[in-house]
Scaffold this motif. Structure first.
Motif, short mmCIF file in Angstrom:
data_model
loop_
_atom_site.label_atom_id
_atom_site.label_comp_id
_atom_site.label_asym_id
_atom_site.label_seq_id
_atom_site.Cartn_x
_atom_site.Cartn_y
_atom_site.Cartn_z
N PHE A 104 9.12 62.92 43.73
CA PHE A 104 10.46 63.42 43.45
C PHE A 104 10.67 63.67 41.96
O PHE A 104 11.32 64.64 41.57
N ALA A 105 10.10 62.82 41.13
CA ALA A 105 10.26 62.98 39.68
C ALA A 105 9.62 64.28 39.19
O ALA A 105 10.17 64.98 38.33
N ALA A 106 8.47 64.64 39.76
CA ALA A 106 7.81 65.89 39.38
C ALA A 106 8.65 67.09 39.82
O ALA A 106 8.80 68.07 39.09
N ALA A 107 9.23 67.01 41.02
CA ALA A 107 10.08 68.09 41.52
C ALA A 107 11.34 68.22 40.67
O ALA A 107 11.77 69.33 40.35
N ALA A 108 11.92 67.08 40.31
CA ALA A 108 13.13 67.11 39.47
C ALA A 108 12.81 67.70 38.10
O ALA A 108 13.59 68.48 37.55
N SER A 109 11.67 67.34 37.56
CA SER A 109 11.26 67.88 36.26
C SER A 109 11.06 69.39 36.34
O SER A 109 11.47 70.14 35.45
N ALA A 110 10.43 69.86 37.41
CA ALA A 110 10.23 71.29 37.60
C ALA A 110 11.57 72.01 37.75
O ALA A 110 11.77 73.10 37.23
N LEU A 111 12.49 71.40 38.48
CA LEU A 111 13.81 71.99 38.69
C LEU A 111 14.57 72.09 37.36
O LEU A 111 15.16 73.13 37.04
N ILE A 112 14.54 71.03 36.58
CA ILE A 112 15.24 71.03 35.29
C ILE A 112 14.61 72.05 34.34
O ILE A 112 15.31 72.80 33.66
N GLY A 113 13.29 72.11 34.31
CA GLY A 113 12.59 73.05 33.45
C GLY A 113 12.87 74.50 33.85
O GLY A 113 13.12 75.36 33.00
N ALA A 114 12.86 74.78 35.15
CA ALA A 114 13.13 76.14 35.62
C ALA A 114 14.60 76.51 35.41
O ALA A 114 14.91 77.64 35.06
N ALA A 115 15.49 75.56 35.57
CA ALA A 115 16.91 75.82 35.38
C ALA A 115 17.21 76.14 33.93
O ALA A 115 18.13 76.91 33.63
N ALA A 116 16.42 75.58 33.02
CA ALA A 116 16.62 75.88 31.59
C ALA A 116 16.40 77.36 31.30
O ALA A 116 17.02 77.93 30.42
N TYR A 117 15.53 78.01 32.07
CA TYR A 117 15.31 79.45 31.91
C TYR A 117 16.27 80.26 32.77
O TYR A 117 16.64 81.36 32.44
N PHE A 118 16.65 79.72 33.91
CA PHE A 118 17.46 80.47 34.88
C PHE A 118 18.92 80.54 34.47
O PHE A 118 19.57 81.57 34.62
N VAL A 119 19.47 79.46 33.97
CA VAL A 119 20.91 79.36 33.70
C VAL A 119 21.38 80.32 32.60
O VAL A 119 22.37 81.01 32.78
N PRO A 120 20.73 80.41 31.45
CA PRO A 120 21.26 81.29 30.41
C PRO A 120 21.34 82.71 30.88
O PRO A 120 22.12 83.49 30.58
N LEU B 39 9.62 77.79 44.43
CA LEU B 39 8.19 77.57 44.68
C LEU B 39 7.62 76.50 43.75
O LEU B 39 6.87 75.62 44.18
N ALA B 40 8.00 76.55 42.47
CA ALA B 40 7.51 75.56 41.52
C ALA B 40 7.99 74.16 41.88
O ALA B 40 7.23 73.18 41.78
N VAL B 41 9.23 74.05 42.30
CA VAL B 41 9.77 72.74 42.69
C VAL B 41 9.04 72.21 43.92
O VAL B 41 8.65 71.03 43.97
N LEU B 42 8.83 73.08 44.92
CA LEU B 42 8.16 72.63 46.14
C LEU B 42 6.70 72.24 45.88
O LEU B 42 6.22 71.24 46.42
N VAL B 43 6.00 73.00 45.06
CA VAL B 43 4.61 72.67 44.73
C VAL B 43 4.55 71.36 43.94
O VAL B 43 3.71 70.50 44.20
N SER B 44 5.48 71.19 43.01
CA SER B 44 5.51 69.94 42.24
C SER B 44 5.81 68.75 43.13
O SER B 44 5.23 67.67 42.96
N TRP B 45 6.69 68.94 44.08
CA TRP B 45 7.02 67.87 45.01
C TRP B 45 5.84 67.58 45.94
O TRP B 45 5.55 66.43 46.27
N GLY B 46 5.13 68.64 46.35
CA GLY B 46 3.99 68.46 47.25
C GLY B 46 2.84 67.73 46.59
O GLY B 46 2.19 66.89 47.21
N PHE B 47 2.55 68.07 45.33
CA PHE B 47 1.43 67.43 44.64
C PHE B 47 1.83 66.17 43.91
O PHE B 47 0.99 65.32 43.62
N GLY B 48 3.10 66.04 43.62
CA GLY B 48 3.57 64.86 42.89
C GLY B 48 4.57 64.09 43.73
O GLY B 48 4.36 63.84 44.91
#
Length: 82
Positions: free
Chosen positions: A66-82, A55-64
């Motif tokens: 590809f770079a915003a979506a990629a940033s959201a994906l990387i930020g969320a993955a930092a919490y998801f992966v560990p 959801l965060a990636v899609l909202v970031s992509w919608g309002f921003g």
């Protein structure tokens, strides 16, 4: 409660006067049920986290862009992966 110790509240806690030698005995079935609940809870939490990540990636992509979506994906993955 041990002699000489006081509780932080005035409310009586059920089981507080139990002897320290009282042991909770679990059957194999009880252990299996507890383990299953723990696994299901963990996977539900991971699923909810993945859904919010999407959801965060899609909202970031919608309002921003590809770079915003990629940033959201990387930020969320930092919490998801560990």
């Amino acid at each position: 409660m041990q002699p000489g110790m006081t509780s932080g509240t005035d409310i009586e806690v059920p089981g507080a006067d139990a002897a320290p030698t009282d042991v909770l005995v679990l059957t194999d079935r009880d252990r299996a049920v507890i383990a299953r609940r723990a696994r299901v809870g963990l996977f539900r939490a991971l699923g909810a986290q993945a859904l919010m990540m999407l959801l965060a990636v899609l909202v970031s992509w919608g309002f921003g862009d590809f770079a915003a979506a990629a940033s959201a994906l990387i930020g969320a993955a930092a919490y998801f992966v560990p």
